[in-house]
Design a protein around this motif. Structure first.
Motif, short mmCIF file in Angstrom:
data_model
loop_
_atom_site.label_atom_id
_atom_site.label_comp_id
_atom_site.label_asym_id
_atom_site.label_seq_id
_atom_site.Cartn_x
_atom_site.Cartn_y
_atom_site.Cartn_z
N CYS A 147 0.84 -1.21 0.00
CA CYS A 147 0.00 0.00 0.00
C CYS A 147 0.87 1.25 0.00
N GLY A 148 0.54 2.19 -0.87
CA GLY A 148 1.11 3.51 -0.82
C GLY A 148 0.19 4.43 -0.07
N SER A 149 0.41 5.73 -0.18
CA SER A 149 -0.45 6.67 0.52
C SER A 149 -1.90 6.51 0.10
N ARG A 150 -2.14 6.49 -1.24
CA ARG A 150 -3.50 6.37 -1.75
C ARG A 150 -3.54 5.43 -2.97
N HIS A 151 -2.69 4.43 -2.98
CA HIS A 151 -2.78 3.41 -4.02
C HIS A 151 -2.41 2.05 -3.44
N THR A 152 -2.78 0.99 -4.17
CA THR A 152 -2.58 -0.37 -3.70
C THR A 152 -2.02 -1.22 -4.84
N ALA A 153 -1.18 -2.18 -4.50
CA ALA A 153 -0.60 -3.09 -5.49
C ALA A 153 -0.67 -4.51 -4.96
N ALA A 154 -0.99 -5.47 -5.84
CA ALA A 154 -1.12 -6.86 -5.42
C ALA A 154 -0.47 -7.78 -6.44
N VAL A 155 0.20 -8.81 -5.94
CA VAL A 155 0.84 -9.83 -6.78
C VAL A 155 -0.01 -11.08 -6.76
N THR A 156 -0.31 -11.63 -7.93
CA THR A 156 -1.14 -12.82 -8.03
C THR A 156 -0.29 -14.08 -8.08
N SER A 157 -0.96 -15.23 -7.92
CA SER A 157 -0.27 -16.52 -8.00
C SER A 157 0.29 -16.78 -9.39
N ALA A 158 -0.21 -16.07 -10.39
CA ALA A 158 0.30 -16.21 -11.76
C ALA A 158 1.52 -15.33 -12.01
N GLY A 159 1.90 -14.52 -11.01
CA GLY A 159 3.06 -13.65 -11.17
C GLY A 159 2.75 -12.33 -11.83
N ASP A 160 1.49 -11.93 -11.85
CA ASP A 160 1.10 -10.64 -12.41
C ASP A 160 0.98 -9.61 -11.29
N LEU A 161 1.22 -8.34 -11.65
CA LEU A 161 1.07 -7.23 -10.72
C LEU A 161 -0.15 -6.41 -11.11
N GLU A 207 4.63 -8.31 -20.78
CA GLU A 207 5.24 -8.10 -22.10
C GLU A 207 6.72 -8.45 -22.10
N GLN A 208 7.38 -8.22 -20.97
CA GLN A 208 8.81 -8.52 -20.86
C GLN A 208 9.08 -9.95 -20.39
N GLN A 209 8.01 -10.75 -20.31
CA GLN A 209 8.11 -12.14 -19.86
C GLN A 209 8.76 -12.23 -18.48
N MET A 210 8.28 -11.38 -17.58
CA MET A 210 8.77 -11.35 -16.21
C MET A 210 7.65 -11.77 -15.26
N ARG A 211 8.04 -12.47 -14.22
CA ARG A 211 7.10 -12.92 -13.20
C ARG A 211 7.35 -12.11 -11.93
N VAL A 212 6.35 -11.38 -11.46
CA VAL A 212 6.49 -10.58 -10.25
C VAL A 212 6.37 -11.48 -9.02
N VAL A 213 7.31 -11.34 -8.08
CA VAL A 213 7.31 -12.19 -6.89
C VAL A 213 7.19 -11.40 -5.59
N ASP A 214 7.35 -10.07 -5.66
CA ASP A 214 7.23 -9.27 -4.45
C ASP A 214 6.90 -7.84 -4.85
N VAL A 215 6.31 -7.08 -3.93
CA VAL A 215 5.99 -5.68 -4.20
C VAL A 215 6.11 -4.88 -2.91
N THR A 216 6.65 -3.68 -3.04
CA THR A 216 6.77 -2.73 -1.94
C THR A 216 6.35 -1.37 -2.45
N CYS A 217 5.54 -0.66 -1.70
CA CYS A 217 5.09 0.66 -2.12
C CYS A 217 5.71 1.75 -1.26
N GLY A 218 6.21 2.81 -1.90
CA GLY A 218 6.52 4.02 -1.20
C GLY A 218 5.25 4.84 -1.11
N THR A 219 5.34 6.04 -0.58
CA THR A 219 4.16 6.87 -0.44
C THR A 219 3.51 7.15 -1.78
N TRP A 220 4.35 7.53 -2.78
CA TRP A 220 3.83 7.86 -4.11
C TRP A 220 4.52 7.04 -5.20
#
Length: 370
Positions: free
Chosen positions: A300-314, A343-356
């Motif tokens: 979570c950022g200040s006013r946004h949210t990000a989630a990683v799925t089991s398929a590796g999508d963000l 598009e870059q054939q990358m699998r997302v495994v973790d996410v961290t949010c700053g404020t913005w």
């Protein structure tokens, strides 16, 4: 594992100087397309980033050789230490965890010693290493004085997330506790009152949670089954629930969307449903990000949210004025996939949010042999 960042970059939190590609300018304030973060250069060897934390104007990265790199406002501080295991960065202080102590460094001056330190002991009862920051044995560390805050042992905390004015704790049993300011419903107790001590979120009782995150004034958690629950402030659509400000800026429908609506049978006058907007959600609400995948990680950022799925999508949603959603939009109250990584054939495994801003860890997607 590689880390990418996007969003607010006015202080060089994502990249500093030079031209990333032909379309970018030095020290660009708004970064929409994810950019790979540079590893720390140690002699002729570039070390890999093993962990990351961010605030509004700064980013702190941990590296595989045990050093730290501070990027952003006043990055050239007098802090020069090695051997720590974890770090949390704020606007005024940098917190470092060592095997035997916790240190707080003032980022607003050039003093060569920490402004506060505390000895810690690794549990000797066979429970293993102490939890990661901001948790420490018997309490947690805040980003402003008093730095040490005690916690009752019966909570058995395994994770802790700090919002702008509230705290969220996950216990070993998967129970969620919240406390602090509740003026935007961010505590999940159904009201807008302040809570001095950790209080269990009763609406989630009986469900085992595996992940918690705290934004400026909203909270998100993920269950063992991969379900996501959201509550708090939804002014920018950060809960993924209908937001008035997000709907005002939504895109015009495509021809396919218009065709899909052609089969809709309009209700008689007087029976039409009025569109409902949610500015504050004081109880946890189940959010279906994508029906085909479970949620594994959330930030979570200040006013946004990000989630990683089991398929590796963000997926991201909420306030996107500085590109922190990874696509061009000022607001979105619907989770949307960041297509860059697919598009870059990358699998997302973790996410961290700053404020913005948003930072994602990726690995190369394995392509099955034909």
């Amino acid at each position: 594992m590689r880390w990418f960042g996007f969003g607010f970059n006015a202080f060089g939190q994502i990249y500093v100087g030079g031209r990333v590609n032909d379309d970018d300018t030095a020290n660009e304030v708004k970064v929409i397309t994810p950019i790979e973060l540079k590893g720390h250069v140690d002699g002729s060897c570039r070390t890999k980033i093993s962990g990351l934390g961010a605030s509004w104007s700064r980013r702190a990265t941990l590296h595989s050789n045990g050093t730290r790199c501070l990027s952003g406002f006043n990055a050239a501080s007098g802090i020069c230490v090695t051997g720590f295991t974890d770090a949390v960065v704020g606007e005024s202080f940098l917190i470092l965890a060592f095997p035997d102590r916790i240190e707080s460094w003032d980022l607003d001056n050039d003093r060569k010693t920490p402004v506060w330190s505390m000895e810690v002991k690794t549990p000797s009862d066979g429970t293993g290493t102490p939890p990661n920051l901001p948790l420490i044995p018997d309490g947690y560390i805040a980003l402003k004085p008093p730095f040490y805050r005690p916690l009752s042992p019966h909570l058995k905390a395994t994770r802790l997330a700090l919002g702008a004015e509230h705290s969220v704790l996950l216990s070993a049993s998967g129970t969620v506790y919240t406390w602090g300011l509740g003026s935007h419903g961010q505590l999940g107790h159904g009201g807008l009152l302040h809570e001095e001590q950790p209080r269990v979120v009763e609406a989630l009782w009986g469900m085992t949670m595996s992940c918690v995150a705290a934004g400026g004034w909203h909270t998100v958690c993920v269950s063992d089954a991969g379900d996501m629950y959201v509550w708090g402030w939804n002014e920018s659509g950060q809960l993924g629930l209908p937001s008035h400000i997000a709907r005002k800026t939504e895109h015009h429908p495509t021809s396919q969307e218009i065709a899909d609506l052609s089969s809709y049978k309009e209700k008689p006058e007087g029976e039409k449903d009025k569109e409902v907007f949610i500015s504050i959600q004081a109880f946890p609400a189940l959010l279906d990000v994508t029906p085909s995948c479970d949620i594994k990680m959330v930030g979570c950022g200040s006013r946004h949210t990000a989630a990683v799925t089991s398929a590796g999508d963000l997926y991201t949603w909420g306030w996107g004025q500085y590109g922190q959603l990874g696509y061009e939009t000022p607001y979105s109250d619907e989770p949307r996939r960041v297509e860059f990584f697919r598009e870059q054939q990358m699998r997302v495994v973790d996410v961290t949010c700053g404020t913005w801003n948003t930072f994602a860890a990726v690995v190369k997607e394995e392509v099955a042999a034909s």
